[in-house]
Design a protein around this motif. Structure first.
Motif, PDB file in Angstrom:
ATOM      1  N   GLY A  68       1.569  -8.230  -4.287  1.00 20.56           N
ATOM      2  CA  GLY A  68       1.881  -8.041  -2.916  1.00 20.56           C
ATOM      3  C   GLY A  68       1.106  -7.295  -2.209  1.00 20.56           C
ATOM      4  O   GLY A  68       0.886  -7.433  -0.948  1.00 20.56           O
ATOM      5  N   PHE A  69       0.636  -6.310  -2.637  1.00 22.22           N
ATOM      6  CA  PHE A  69      -0.274  -5.184  -2.085  1.00 22.22           C
ATOM      7  C   PHE A  69      -1.632  -5.685  -1.689  1.00 22.22           C
ATOM      8  O   PHE A  69      -1.939  -5.671  -0.506  1.00 22.22           O
ATOM      9  CB  PHE A  69      -0.214  -3.987  -2.768  1.00 22.22           C
ATOM     10  CG  PHE A  69      -1.262  -2.839  -2.263  1.00 22.22           C
ATOM     11  CD1 PHE A  69      -0.708  -1.930  -1.222  1.00 22.22           C
ATOM     12  CD2 PHE A  69      -2.630  -2.518  -2.598  1.00 22.22           C
ATOM     13  CE1 PHE A  69      -1.521  -0.915  -0.833  1.00 22.22           C
ATOM     14  CE2 PHE A  69      -3.287  -1.717  -2.392  1.00 22.22           C
ATOM     15  CZ  PHE A  69      -2.922  -0.894  -1.092  1.00 22.22           C
ATOM     16  N   GLY A  72      -1.062  -8.431   0.911  1.00 18.50           N
ATOM     17  CA  GLY A  72      -0.647  -7.884   2.096  1.00 18.50           C
ATOM     18  C   GLY A  72      -1.948  -7.298   3.050  1.00 18.50           C
ATOM     19  O   GLY A  72      -2.032  -7.242   4.103  1.00 18.50           O
ATOM     20  N   ASN A  73      -2.841  -6.770   2.274  1.00 18.11           N
ATOM     21  CA  ASN A  73      -4.024  -6.097   2.769  1.00 18.11           C
ATOM     22  C   ASN A  73      -4.814  -6.969   3.822  1.00 18.11           C
ATOM     23  O   ASN A  73      -5.224  -6.947   4.816  1.00 18.11           O
ATOM     24  CB  ASN A  73      -4.758  -5.508   1.570  1.00 18.11           C
ATOM     25  CG  ASN A  73      -4.565  -4.022   1.658  1.00 18.11           C
ATOM     26  OD1 ASN A  73      -5.125  -3.174   2.293  1.00 18.11           O
ATOM     27  ND2 ASN A  73      -3.701  -3.762   0.634  1.00 18.11           N
ATOM     28  N   LEU A  75      -3.392 -10.088   4.621  1.00 23.79           N
ATOM     29  CA  LEU A  75      -2.577 -10.726   5.803  1.00 23.79           C
ATOM     30  C   LEU A  75      -2.433  -9.934   6.884  1.00 23.79           C
ATOM     31  O   LEU A  75      -2.403 -10.179   7.907  1.00 23.79           O
ATOM     32  CB  LEU A  75      -1.202 -11.086   5.178  1.00 23.79           C
ATOM     33  CG  LEU A  75      -1.153 -12.396   4.060  1.00 23.79           C
ATOM     34  CD1 LEU A  75       0.056 -12.382   3.534  1.00 23.79           C
ATOM     35  CD2 LEU A  75      -1.505 -13.416   4.945  1.00 23.79           C
ATOM     36  N   VAL A  76      -2.107  -8.603   6.522  1.00 20.86           N
ATOM     37  CA  VAL A  76      -1.992  -7.434   7.784  1.00 20.86           C
ATOM     38  C   VAL A  76      -3.437  -7.143   8.366  1.00 20.86           C
ATOM     39  O   VAL A  76      -3.244  -7.038   9.560  1.00 20.86           O
ATOM     40  CB  VAL A  76      -1.264  -6.221   7.118  1.00 20.86           C
ATOM     41  CG1 VAL A  76      -1.398  -5.157   8.011  1.00 20.86           C
ATOM     42  CG2 VAL A  76       0.101  -6.538   6.440  1.00 20.86           C
ATOM     43  N   SER A  92       5.540  -4.125   8.611  1.00 21.55           N
ATOM     44  CA  SER A  92       5.493  -3.742   7.337  1.00 21.55           C
ATOM     45  C   SER A  92       6.218  -2.675   6.974  1.00 21.55           C
ATOM     46  O   SER A  92       6.760  -2.477   5.877  1.00 21.55           O
ATOM     47  CB  SER A  92       3.933  -3.220   7.255  1.00 21.55           C
ATOM     48  OG  SER A  92       3.096  -4.417   7.345  1.00 21.55           O
ATOM     49  N   LEU A 122       3.998  -6.051   0.039  1.00 16.74           N
ATOM     50  CA  LEU A 122       3.370  -6.529   1.280  1.00 16.74           C
ATOM     51  C   LEU A 122       3.613  -5.486   2.403  1.00 16.74           C
ATOM     52  O   LEU A 122       2.707  -5.072   3.065  1.00 16.74           O
ATOM     53  CB  LEU A 122       4.200  -7.654   1.526  1.00 16.74           C
ATOM     54  CG  LEU A 122       3.536  -8.284   2.916  1.00 16.74           C
ATOM     55  CD1 LEU A 122       2.373  -9.001   2.330  1.00 16.74           C
ATOM     56  CD2 LEU A 122       4.577  -9.446   3.242  1.00 16.74           C
ATOM     57  N   GLY A 123       4.910  -4.716   2.295  1.00 14.80           N
ATOM     58  CA  GLY A 123       4.852  -3.593   3.247  1.00 14.80           C
ATOM     59  C   GLY A 123       4.067  -2.463   3.097  1.00 14.80           C
ATOM     60  O   GLY A 123       3.741  -1.743   4.047  1.00 14.80           O
ATOM     61  N   THR A 124       3.944  -2.102   1.971  1.00  9.80           N
ATOM     62  CA  THR A 124       3.052  -0.875   1.635  1.00  9.80           C
ATOM     63  C   THR A 124       1.434  -1.229   2.252  1.00  9.80           C
ATOM     64  O   THR A 124       0.756  -0.204   2.462  1.00  9.80           O
ATOM     65  CB  THR A 124       3.019  -0.429   0.080  1.00  9.80           C
ATOM     66  OG1 THR A 124       4.255  -0.260  -0.178  1.00  9.80           O
ATOM     67  CG2 THR A 124       2.179   0.771  -0.203  1.00  9.80           C
ATOM     68  N   SER A 125       1.182  -2.370   2.117  1.00  4.69           N
ATOM     69  CA  SER A 125      -0.439  -2.550   2.332  1.00  4.69           C
ATOM     70  C   SER A 125      -0.756  -2.300   3.588  1.00  4.69           C
ATOM     71  O   SER A 125      -2.083  -1.816   3.904  1.00  4.69           O
ATOM     72  CB  SER A 125      -0.384  -4.235   2.481  1.00  4.69           C
ATOM     73  OG  SER A 125       0.062  -4.849   3.099  1.00  4.69           O
ATOM     74  N   ALA A 126       0.201  -2.037   4.714  1.00  3.31           N
ATOM     75  CA  ALA A 126      -0.409  -1.489   6.012  1.00  3.31           C
ATOM     76  C   ALA A 126      -0.817  -0.209   6.176  1.00  3.31           C
ATOM     77  O   ALA A 126      -1.571   0.217   7.118  1.00  3.31           O
ATOM     78  CB  ALA A 126       0.772  -1.799   6.951  1.00  3.31           C
TER      79      ALA A 126
END
Length: 213
Positions: A68-69, A72-73, A75-76, A92, A122-126
């Motif tokens: 997810g991380f 996410g990097n 996508l974000v 995020s 995913l949330g952490t990626s931002a």
């Protein structure tokens, strides 16, 4: 494009005092949000014991978090290219906090893994790659220092969270600890992200006078 550049003309410039304030906020945001990468490592033994799974199955939440991380990097990062940093980062941060709260309520290793990947990872990626890219727009002469400092937040998180969490877990258990982290992330990260609403300075679009080719 012209409208975007014009709206930034009167704002803070590269290497300004605001840029250093923004760097400090970014480091704090990264240190708090870094819980998404480190918390799962701390709670895995307790999660494994409660759900009664073997070590291979117990590794699923960590794997899902990293997947997810990574996703996410990308996508974000793409969303930030279109909208600027703060809106994707706000989404995020909310996803991260909600992920911890939901994970504390899960009843199986599969559900726990899904929440870890889809929300926490995913949330952490931002607060890693996208945040580093954002802060690089605000510095020229000290860009290397700024980028390094922004990146250090996630590693500071690796020193803070695994130290604090075991004390809470000893008295309250991993579920309470996860819920507390979720509420703490929402209470702190949302205001911090809102402090980063200013778009990149005009010089970042055209190149600052002191930048090198």
């Amino acid at each position: 494009m012209t409208t975007t550049v014009s709206s930034r003309a009167d704002g803070p410039s590269i290497d300004s005092a605001y840029a250093w304030v923004r760097l400090g906020v970014s480091m704090l945001l990264s240190t708090i949000g870094g819980a998404g990468m480190w918390a799962v490592v701390v709670v895995l033994p307790a999660v494994q014991a409660e759900f009664g799974v073997d070590r291979a199955a117990a590794s699923m939440p960590y794997t899902a978090t990293m997947v997810g991380f990574a996703a996410g990097n990308m996508l974000v990062g793409r969303a930030i290219d279109r909208m600027g940093y703060w809106i994707p980062a706000l989404v995020s941060a909310i996803a991260l906090g909600a992920g911890f709260l939901l994970a504390s309520l899960t009843s199986s290793i599969v559900a726990f893994s899904l929440v870890q990947g889809l929300l926490i990872g995913l949330g952490t990626s931002a607060i890693f790659g996208p945040l580093i890219a954002d802060i690089s727009h605000w510095f020229d002469r000290r860009r290397g220092v700024a980028v390094t400092a922004a990146a250090s937040g996630s590693y500071l998180a690796g020193a803070v969270w695994p130290t604090v969490m075991p004390y809470v877990m000893q008295g309250e258990g991993w579920r309470f600890t996860y819920a507390a982290i979720g509420m703490f992330c929402l209470a702190t990260m949302v205001p911090l992200v809102l402090m980063l609403r200013r778009g990149a300075p005009r010089e970042a679009t055209h190149g600052s006078p002191g930048s090198r080719p």
